[in-house]
Design an enzyme around this catalytic site. Structure first.
Site, PDB file in Angstrom:
ATOM      1  N   ARG A 238       0.240  -1.135  -0.440  1.00 42.16           N
ATOM      2  CA  ARG A 238       0.784  -0.327   0.141  1.00 42.16           C
ATOM      3  C   ARG A 238       0.755   0.893   0.195  1.00 42.16           C
ATOM      4  O   ARG A 238       1.809   1.430   0.754  1.00 42.16           O
ATOM      5  CB  ARG A 238      -1.439   0.159   1.221  1.00 42.16           C
ATOM      6  CG  ARG A 238      -1.859  -1.083   1.091  1.00 42.16           C
ATOM      7  CD  ARG A 238      -2.963  -0.712   0.375  1.00 42.16           C
ATOM      8  NE  ARG A 238      -4.141  -1.445  -0.011  1.00 42.16           N
ATOM      9  CZ  ARG A 238      -4.089  -2.904  -1.018  1.00 42.16           C
ATOM     10  NH1 ARG A 238      -3.146  -3.269  -1.221  1.00 42.16           N
ATOM     11  NH2 ARG A 238      -5.450  -3.473   0.140  1.00 42.16           N
ATOM     12  N   GLU A 267      -4.521   7.308  -4.364  1.00 44.29           N
ATOM     13  CA  GLU A 267      -4.861   7.183  -5.787  1.00 44.29           C
ATOM     14  C   GLU A 267      -5.839   7.635  -5.936  1.00 44.29           C
ATOM     15  O   GLU A 267      -6.734   7.660  -4.896  1.00 44.29           O
ATOM     16  CB  GLU A 267      -4.282   5.529  -5.766  1.00 44.29           C
ATOM     17  CG  GLU A 267      -3.579   5.122  -5.005  1.00 44.29           C
ATOM     18  CD  GLU A 267      -3.499   3.084  -4.716  1.00 44.29           C
ATOM     19  OE1 GLU A 267      -4.627   3.184  -4.759  1.00 44.29           O
ATOM     20  OE2 GLU A 267      -2.463   2.815  -4.500  1.00 44.29           O
ATOM     21  N   HIS A 286      -2.116   0.151  -9.267  1.00 48.14           N
ATOM     22  CA  HIS A 286      -3.541  -0.291  -8.297  1.00 48.14           C
ATOM     23  C   HIS A 286      -3.418  -1.321  -8.798  1.00 48.14           C
ATOM     24  O   HIS A 286      -4.953  -1.969  -8.748  1.00 48.14           O
ATOM     25  CB  HIS A 286      -3.607   0.043  -7.436  1.00 48.14           C
ATOM     26  CG  HIS A 286      -4.074  -0.725  -6.691  1.00 48.14           C
ATOM     27  ND1 HIS A 286      -3.994   0.247  -4.839  1.00 48.14           N
ATOM     28  CD2 HIS A 286      -3.747  -1.874  -5.570  1.00 48.14           C
ATOM     29  CE1 HIS A 286      -3.882  -0.553  -3.860  1.00 48.14           C
ATOM     30  NE2 HIS A 286      -4.004  -1.818  -4.444  1.00 48.14           N
TER      31      HIS A 286
END
Length: 328
Positions: A238, A267, A286
């Protein structure tokens, strides 16, 4: 009367269609969950939520007095306030296992792309800059095989990455985790190291820990300076497990050679983020588990978790067992 549930952001269509046959389902995507009137109205009567990256805090739970289960379509669950959920006997679930190999493939692909500068040199060719048969040393990459791979976090995905490195590229495997992993030590000849030792010895440092209060900001200026100047840093965990600004400075200062990143502090990443202008940084949006097969399997498992919770049963992937104990 059908039970009401909320689907949020990502549930694959076959699974969503099946849920709609059994329940009163409303799907929402990227909305303001604190102010959207339709969402709040449905939440007030919903018994379950299934989806991705819905921030679940006390305020949301106050607005969902009938909730029994919140099923994440992901292995991570840092979006869930588990303490608050457990107090209210609301179960939280995730989808581990089904995405292990897919994420490991992604992480190792990013590692290879960064070491061999593949995105940069792809653009070099497409821009018409390839003018001689053999490229010069300014375009050389770095070998992967027979190097030392340091893995921070030796869970399911960490072990899958170790498998690829050890058996596929004859890499020496180092790891750091909360507990020793005898199975990884035996299978991959992996050696446990303190965090500092791992940083100092590794050619590639791969971050694959979950985001917890203990791991937030785990890698910052001090840790980047501990790494070899030739090291490549890979983050598949993360974004907030590292201090992103410290990574930017480490790359600018030459403390490390390059980075491959599938996750970011914010993000989507901001368009003015300096990382986007660095040729020695590979970025992906991601996409760790983003294949058709794996996303469908995750949605199916999340639906299984959801339906168990709705029916008063223990979900197969319960992350706050105390909530079910209270129900019992």
């Amino acid at each position: 009367m059908k039970k009401k549930i909320i689907a949020y952001n990502r549930v694959e269509k076959p699974v969503l269609d099946d849920l709609k046959k059994k329940y009163d389902v409303r799907f929402f995507k990227n909305i303001d969950t604190k102010n959207d009137p339709e969402f709040l109205e449905h939440l007030s009567e919903s018994e379950g939520i299934i989806g991705l990256e819905l921030p679940v805090d006390a305020e949301l739970l106050d607005n969902g007095p009938n909730l029994k289960v919140i099923s994440n379509v992901s292995v991570g669950y840092n979006n869930l306030d588990l303490d608050e959920m457990t107090k209210r006997q609301i179960m939280g679930t995730n989808t581990p296992g089904v995405l292990t190999d897919t994420v490991a493939d992604t992480v190792f692909g990013i590692l290879a792309a960064t070491a061999r500068r593949i995105p940069e040199l792809d653009q070099f060719v497409k821009n018409g800059e390839w003018q001689t048969e053999a490229v010069g040393s300014e375009h050389y990459g770095i070998n992967i095989h027979h190097k030392t791979l340091g893995i921070i976090g030796m869970g399911r995905i960490g072990k899958a990455i170790a498998q690829r490195g050890h058996f596929g590229f004859d890499m020496d495997i180092l790891y750091h985790s909360r507990t020793r992993k005898p199975d990884a030590e035996q299978t991959f000849n992996a050696a446990y190291r303190t965090l500092d030792q791992l940083l100092e010895e590794s050619d590639f440092v791969c971050m694959i820990t979950p985001l917890t209060p203990e791991t937030e900001g785990m890698i910052g200026k001090r840790e980047f300076q501990k790494m070899k100047k030739s090291a490549i840093f890979i983050n598949g965990s993360r974004g907030k497990t590292i201090v992103e600004q410290d990574l930017i400075e480490a790359l600018k200062n030459g403390d490390i050679t390059a980075a491959g990143l599938d996750v970011f502090e914010n993000e989507p990443i901001e368009p003015d983020n300096p990382l986007l202008n660095m040729k020695n940084v590979v970025t992906t949006p991601h996409i760790g588990s983003s294949t058709h097969e794996t996303e469908l399997a995750m949605s199916e498992l999340a639906a299984e978790n959801l339906e168990a919770g709705l029916n008063g049963k223990r979900p197969p992937n319960l992350v706050n067992p105390a909530a079910f104990e209270k129900i019992e």
